[in-house]
Design an enzyme around this catalytic site. Structure first.
Site, PDB file in Angstrom:
ATOM      1  N   LYS A   1       0.865  -1.192   0.000  1.00  0.00           N
ATOM      2  CA  LYS A   1       0.000   0.000   0.000  1.00  0.00           C
ATOM      3  C   LYS A   1       0.894   1.232   0.000  1.00  0.00           C
ATOM      4  CE  LYS A   1      -1.737   2.992   2.736  1.00  0.00           C
ATOM      5  NZ  LYS A   1      -1.713   4.151   1.812  1.00  0.00           N
TER       6      LYS A   1
ATOM      7  N   GLU B   1       9.745  15.687  15.578  1.00  0.00           N
ATOM      8  CA  GLU B   1      10.162  15.550  14.190  1.00  0.00           C
ATOM      9  C   GLU B   1       9.389  16.545  13.332  1.00  0.00           C
ATOM     10  OE1 GLU B   1       9.086  11.904  12.063  1.00  0.00           O
ATOM     11  OE2 GLU B   1      11.173  11.845  11.437  1.00  0.00           O
TER      12      GLU B   1
ATOM     13  N   CYS C   1      13.839  10.412   7.216  1.00  0.00           N
ATOM     14  CA  CYS C   1      13.681   9.975   8.607  1.00  0.00           C
ATOM     15  C   CYS C   1      14.996  10.070   9.368  1.00  0.00           C
ATOM     16  CB  CYS C   1      13.135   8.560   8.639  1.00  0.00           C
ATOM     17  SG  CYS C   1      14.010   7.463   7.551  1.00  0.00           S
TER      18      CYS C   1
ATOM     19  N   GLU D   1       9.537   0.964  10.800  1.00  0.00           N
ATOM     20  CA  GLU D   1      10.626   1.959  10.682  1.00  0.00           C
ATOM     21  C   GLU D   1       9.961   3.314  10.830  1.00  0.00           C
ATOM     22  OE1 GLU D   1      13.595   0.984  10.460  1.00  0.00           O
ATOM     23  OE2 GLU D   1      13.529  -0.980   9.488  1.00  0.00           O
TER      24      GLU D   1
END
Ligand code: NAP
Ligand code: MG
Length: 497
Positions: free
Chosen positions: A191, A400, A301, A267
């Protein structure tokens, strides 16, 4: 190396035919509901194509085909040396179509064409080839058991695996998931992120052309909230591999517990520390400190968003970093000279702009950037931005941002640097810069992250594992260790006379 110019890429962009349908059981197909959702070009805000918006009923069908393919053994029982050849042929096709894939990725994500052509497309091919070439070279184990017994320790594919991926590196992240899961014999359903589905859709056809049997790899574009949740709670999916945000990752663990305890590997996000000691090669460290945050517009990331600098060189070093930041001015991603494109969409742009306000409100000093640029192009371009005078408790040091925003924090000695680095809910990546090998190794060992650079940032290749400590996730992508996430360890105990 492509010789194509800005004008060449623009001409190709105007001619490209884009496939937006799902890929189910070896064929492109519309969603059963007929629903679609557009994907846009972040550089212009223009619609690229209507993409199939799959729902639970499409997922159930894909799971059935995936299960049938798995049970038939058409892929799982194929000799590893033959699975290898399919994956190697697929990697070759990705290389053959690298210009088209790079263009699709640039149009869909806004990444610079020089990155998608030189980094993302070759990385996807390399990952798939490496996993293929490794799979017929791994041996299994026999345990040291008493005479008359034999303990076989083998690894079996999980069965049906779902991969849910984000928008920041769609092609290479998809490859990180599907290469080891396919190499180990699973059937896989991908997906893609709703705003960047195009390259996953395209490479599925190349996989078929390379000889991957129908039903073994299927691509289902659709919304995370409905389709993604349906896959994650599905009772006939055995494994779930995910790259994305920490909040969604936490939900997926719950979904696993609420359904069939599917093996779930994540992750997730990061706020990675980049530690610079006074005795480092400051020119090199400054260059890489800028790259560590501004590469891919900070939508990475592992971005080194907390620059942790020894106080004695802070001002001298930051002057160098600001000089380097000037080289990251955003531009049109189809121009081969461009190093930084727009943010992926309006929402991500807004997040970045809001965090700039948060930083100012918290009393950090805006040392560079901070503004929207090129707004007349219709895209979501944000300047590379640097905050100095940050302390690690500020939100711009803890949360973040996923944009080109660097938070600079001072330290006095190695112990303090390590304490700051580890004072985070995340533990994905980091780096330390020092010419003293004792300092460098000591600090590298103490920082609790999955990947640590010593005198480099973004170092590493397909031979080494990648993943997070703490709330940056579990499991590992890349290298032979990735095979563990997609296999069950099985013991067969044999007694004989
Ligand atoms: P996200 O919102 O978590 O989305 C990632 C994927 O999950 C998308 O395909 C999304 O679908 C889907 N999703 C959303 N809600 C879901 C749900 N309830 N159930 C199942 N699936 C769901 O993250 P993002 O904003 O796309 O990506 C940015 C994040 O990814 C950052 O936090 C970044 O650090 C992280 N990231 C981590 C790594 C790593 O390797 N550690 C690498 C890259 C990025 P839709 O697109 O339809 O929403
Ligand atoms: Mg898009």
């Amino acid at each position: 190396m492509t010789e194509l110019t800005f004008a060449d890429w623009q001409a190709r962009a105007s001619e490209i035919e884009i496939e937006g349908r799902a890929f189910i059981n070896g064929q492109y197909t519309d969603a059963l509901s007929g629903e679609t959702r557009p994907t846009y070009n972040p550089a212009t805000g223009e619609k690229l194509v209507d993409v199939a918006s799959c729902g639970p009923e499409d997922a159930d069908l894909a799971v059935k085909y995936a299960r049938d393919a798995f049970e038939s053994g058409v892929w799982a029982d194929m000799a590893p040396s033959e699975r290898k050849m399919v994956l190697v042929r697929w990697a070759e096709l990705i290389e053959l179509y690298a210009e088209e894939l790079a263009l699709l990725e640039t149009l869909d994500v806004g990444k610079p064409i020089s990155d998608t052509f030189n980094i993302d497309a070759p990385s996807a091919a390399r990952t798939i080839r490496w996993s293929g070439e490794a799979i017929d070279k791994v041996y299994e184990q026999i345990a040291p058991t008493p005479a008359g017994t034999m303990g076989l320790i083998t690894r079996l594919p999980l069965g049906v695996v779902a991969a849910i991926v984000p928008w920041n590196f769609p092609l290479s992240t998809t490859a990180w998931k599907i290469a080891p899961s396919l190499a180990t014999g699973n059937s896989v359903i991908v997906k893609p992120a709703s705003n960047t589905p195009l390259t996953a859709i395209r490479i599925a056809e190349l996989a078929s052309e390379a000889g991957l049997p129908d039903g073994v790899l299927q691509i289902l574009p659709g919304p995370g909230g409905s389709l993604g949740q349906h896959l994650s709670t599905h009772m006939d999916i055995d494994g779930l591999t995910f790259t994305g945000s920490t909040p969604v990752g936490k939900m997926l663990m719950e979904y696993s517990g609420q359904s069939n305890l599917k093996r779930t590997f994540l992750e997730l996000g990061g706020k990675s520390p980049n530690i610079v000691f006074a005795d480092a090669d400051l020119d090199k460290a400054a260059n890489m400190a800028a790259m560590a945050v501004f590469f891919n517009g900070g939508q990475t990331c592992t971005a080194g968003t907390r620059l942790i600098v020894q106080d004695s060189v802070h001002d001298e070093f930051m002057a160098k970093v600001i000089e380097c930041a000037k080289g990251w001015a955003p531009g049109n991603p189809l121009d081969p000279e461009t190093v930084m494109g727009p943010m992926v969409d309006q929402g991500q742009y807004n997040t970045v702009a809001e965090y700039v306000e948060v930083g100012l409100g918290e009393g950090a000093e805006l040392a560079y950037g901070g503004k929207r640029v090129l707004s007349d192009e219709g895209g979501y371009y944000h300047e590379p931005t640097i905050f100095t005078g940050v302390n690690n408790q500020m939100r711009i040091a803890q949360e973040e941002i996923f944009g080109p925003v660097m938070s600079v924090i001072k330290f006095s000695d190695a112990q303090e640097a390590v304490e700051i680095a580890n004072d985070s809910i995340f533990g994905l990546a980091g780096a330390v810069w020092s010419r003293d090998i004792n300092t460098a190794i000591k600090v590298a060992e103490k920082v609790r992250v999955g990947t640590m650079g010593v005198n480099n940032y973004f170092g590493g290749d397909i031979t080494v594992p990648f993943g997070g400590f703490k709330q940056s996730g579990n499991g590992r992508d890349k290298s032979i260790h990735a095979f563990d996430d997609y296999t069950e360890l099985k013991t067969t105990w044999i007694e004989f006379e």
